[in-house]
Write an enzyme that holds these catalytic residues in place. Structure first.
Site, PDB file in Angstrom:
ATOM      1  N   HIS A   1       6.577 -43.180  17.389  1.00 24.51           N
ATOM      2  CA  HIS A   1       6.870 -44.104  16.276  1.00 24.51           C
ATOM      3  C   HIS A   1       7.778 -45.252  16.717  1.00 24.51           C
ATOM      4  O   HIS A   1       8.632 -45.709  15.954  1.00 24.51           O
ATOM      5  CB  HIS A   1       7.493 -43.355  15.093  1.00 24.51           C
ATOM      6  CG  HIS A   1       6.591 -42.322  14.496  1.00 24.51           C
ATOM      7  ND1 HIS A   1       5.633 -42.616  13.566  1.00 24.51           N
ATOM      8  CD2 HIS A   1       6.491 -40.987  14.729  1.00 24.51           C
ATOM      9  CE1 HIS A   1       4.978 -41.506  13.236  1.00 24.51           C
ATOM     10  NE2 HIS A   1       5.466 -40.515  13.933  1.00 24.51           N
TER      11      HIS A   1
ATOM     12  N   ASN B   1       3.389 -39.602   7.044  1.00 22.15           N
ATOM     13  CA  ASN B   1       2.385 -40.399   7.749  1.00 22.15           C
ATOM     14  C   ASN B   1       1.375 -40.932   6.738  1.00 22.15           C
ATOM     15  O   ASN B   1       1.444 -40.602   5.555  1.00 22.15           O
ATOM     16  CB  ASN B   1       1.646 -39.533   8.771  1.00 22.15           C
ATOM     17  CG  ASN B   1       2.466 -39.283  10.032  1.00 22.15           C
ATOM     18  OD1 ASN B   1       3.205 -40.163  10.491  1.00 22.15           O
ATOM     19  ND2 ASN B   1       2.343 -38.110  10.587  1.00 22.15           N
TER      20      ASN B   1
ATOM     21  N   TYR C   1      14.394 -34.568  14.855  1.00 19.29           N
ATOM     22  CA  TYR C   1      14.635 -35.945  14.403  1.00 19.29           C
ATOM     23  C   TYR C   1      16.107 -36.321  14.490  1.00 19.29           C
ATOM     24  O   TYR C   1      16.467 -37.352  15.056  1.00 19.29           O
ATOM     25  CB  TYR C   1      14.074 -36.149  12.990  1.00 19.29           C
ATOM     26  CG  TYR C   1      12.609 -36.518  13.036  1.00 19.29           C
ATOM     27  CD1 TYR C   1      11.677 -35.623  13.567  1.00 19.29           C
ATOM     28  CD2 TYR C   1      12.151 -37.750  12.615  1.00 19.29           C
ATOM     29  CE1 TYR C   1      10.335 -35.950  13.652  1.00 19.29           C
ATOM     30  CE2 TYR C   1      10.809 -38.089  12.693  1.00 19.29           C
ATOM     31  CZ  TYR C   1       9.909 -37.193  13.213  1.00 19.29           C
ATOM     32  OH  TYR C   1       8.589 -37.526  13.306  1.00 19.29           O
TER      33      TYR C   1
END
Ligand code: NDP
Length: 484
Positions: free
Chosen positions: A55, A128, A335
């Site tokens: 990303h 997404n 993350y």
């Protein structure tokens, strides 16, 4: 120049001259007292932070979520209570596999990462534009991404690697069918749906939990590009489309819907509701409209906002929670860890990451401790006591009322690595194939064959077997396209 704003160095002092460095004589070499030049060069060397491994190429904008359907039966989350309740949001779209300098119009999944700046902290739904994902186990994630990235020797894209991974991992079949379909190249970020994809959860004041899937349906309509049309588009066209639309007041919006599943339903449902390679069929779990999402403000500074925004599924608020989805559990770690590496331990103190509510904790110091995570709480928690528990009346203390209800475990759960490779990889991919129009099927088969032809014969054979198990016609048409 007519400006009465004076150029300063980073310490705030006015600069008398910024065109020429200081040298010993007109043609002489530079001297060591060029601290202005040194500051410029040294800062320039440090302008980049590590780009995201996935990303990396992102596009962000601010906006508003307006709740239309009170969810207090299901959650204590304040941003989901009442009607017409508005919450500020930040949405970052992205491509997945390419680096920052890749193109906009590639066949790839698009990230749809949404932050709600709620009055009780930031809630991130890091989704997404597809309702499912390639994997159901995070142990496979680094291998999968390596297979999609550039070849380690040539540093060029290598479709043979994509299909070699997929031939060995048929759990990707559903997502491959989405990726290779017409929806694999959105015409713009405004013309695609977003999905939270994972099973997430909500819980209410009675301690009851429901599992939840979030859907963001574009109000602009789905529009896509063929490979041929995409090849004619400018490299930055998707980004320009979003910035221009918002600048011109043509604010893109999405209708926000959720699917709900009770804990009892989840136990009885024949497929695993926490498997990220599968959807919850609409016929069993209908979509419930809960509000509108609108993007209405472009970023002022791309790096400070879109590049440094640090989404994590671990950013939750009271009344929402995670689920036993194994991919989600992996992301709960990965993350926040990525942001600690990319930006630092205090990344939540940056303006784009700051909650819009007071932040009180006992975490202290670290690189760039610039203040609290929020303007209300002062610098590095000011003079506040830095240990807990303590005897101070005014010191922050836990709030037991926001304890999440206990998460159910399967009875007599045995701890080991469970092999899920054969967990129905085909039924839903086949269902998607069958709901496509003839034209969509044609595009799908052409897109698959284009890449698969570059793979080895063994990979081609196994992929055709996988497509056949999704749907006999699907497999037959891929085989025929390979033979052309
Ligand atoms: P439904 O007929 O109720 O829903 C089908 C969904 O498929 C619609 O939401 C539609 O989205 C979407 N869709 C149509 N074409 C494509 C495409 N090329 N790529 C991705 N999505 C597409 O069926 P079910 O709920 O029983 O699901 C059947 C299949 O539909 C699933 O296996 C899954 O592949 C797909 N799907 C299901 C979703 C779900 O949450 N149940 C969500 C998205 C896809 P739209 O309304 O935007 O046209």
């Amino acid at each position: 120049m007519t400006s009465n704003i004076y150029l300063t160095s980073a310490n705030g002092a006015p600069i008398a001259e910024d065109d020429n460095s200081i040298s010993a004589g007109e043609r002489g070499s530079l001297t060591f007292d060029n601290y202005r030049l040194f500051e410029k060069l040294a800062h320039f060397n440090r302008e980049r932070i590590p780009e995201r491994v996935v990303h990396a190429r992102g596009y962000g904008a601010h906006g508003t979520f307006t709740l239309s359907n009170d969810l207090s039966d299901h959650t204590i989350a304040k941003f989901l209570q009442g009607t017409e309740k508005k919450t500020d949001v930040f949405l970052r779209f992205s491509t997945v596999a390419g680096g920052q300098d890749s193109g906009d119009f590639v066949r790839d999944v698009r990230g749809f990462a949404l932050r709600f700046y709620t009055e009780e902290g930031n809630y991130d739904i890091v989704g997404n534009n597809t309702p499912v994902f390639f994997l159901r186990d995070p142990a496979k994630f680094p291998d999968f991404i390596h297979s999609q990235k550039k070849d380690p020797r040539t540093n060029l894209p290598n479709p043979a690697h994509h299909f070699e991974f997929w031939a060995n991992n048929p759990q990707s079949m559903h997502q491959i069918t989405v990726l290779m379909s017409d929806r694999g190249i959105p015409k713009s970020l405004r013309h695609m749906n977003g999905y939270g994809s994972h099973a997430l959860s909500m819980w209410n004041d009675k301690g009851e939990r429901v599992w939840v899937k979030w859907h963001f349906k574009t109000n602009q309509g789905i529009e896509t590009l063929t490979n041929e049309d995409a090849a004619k588009m400018p490299a930055d066209g998707i980004h320009a489309d979003l910035v221009n639309a918002i600048d011109q007041g043509d604010f893109p919006s999405w209708t926000v819907k959720i699917q709900l599943m009770t804990e009892a339903q989840a136990k009885q449902y024949p497929t695993n509701p926490f498997d990220l390679t599968k959807v919850w069929p609409h016929s069993d779990f209908p979509l419930i409209e809960i509000g509108q999402l609108e993007l209405n403000r472009n970023v002022q500074n791309y790096f400070a906002e879109t590049e440094q925004v640090a989404f994590s599924p671990s950013n939750m608020v009271p009344g929402v929670g995670a689920s036993p989805d194994k991919m989600l559990q992996g992301r709960l770690f990965a993350y926040a860890d990525a942001h600690r590496y990319r930006i630092g331990a205090n990344h939540q103190q940056l303006p784009v990451n700051r909650p819009q509510c007071p932040v009180h904790h006992y975490q202290r110091d670290g690189a760039m401790a610039q203040g609290s995570a929020c303007p209300f709480s002062g610098h590095n928690q000011n003079a506040g006591v830095n240990f807990y528990p303590n005897d101070r009346e005014e010191a922050p203390k836990p709030k037991p009322e926001v304890a999440e209800p206990p998460m159910p475990l399967e009875e007599n759960a045995w701890v080991r690595a469970y092999d899920s490779r054969d967990e129905d990889n085909y039924t839903q991919a086949g269902a998607l194939y069958r709901l496509m129009s003839d034209d969509q099927k044609l595009q799908l088969i052409g897109n698959i064959a284009g890449g698969l032809k570059q793979a080895t014969e063994s990979v081609q054979k196994r992929m055709v077997q996988h497509f056949t198990l999704c749907d006999a016609d699907y497999g037959m048409r891929v085989q025929a396209a390979l033979e052309v």
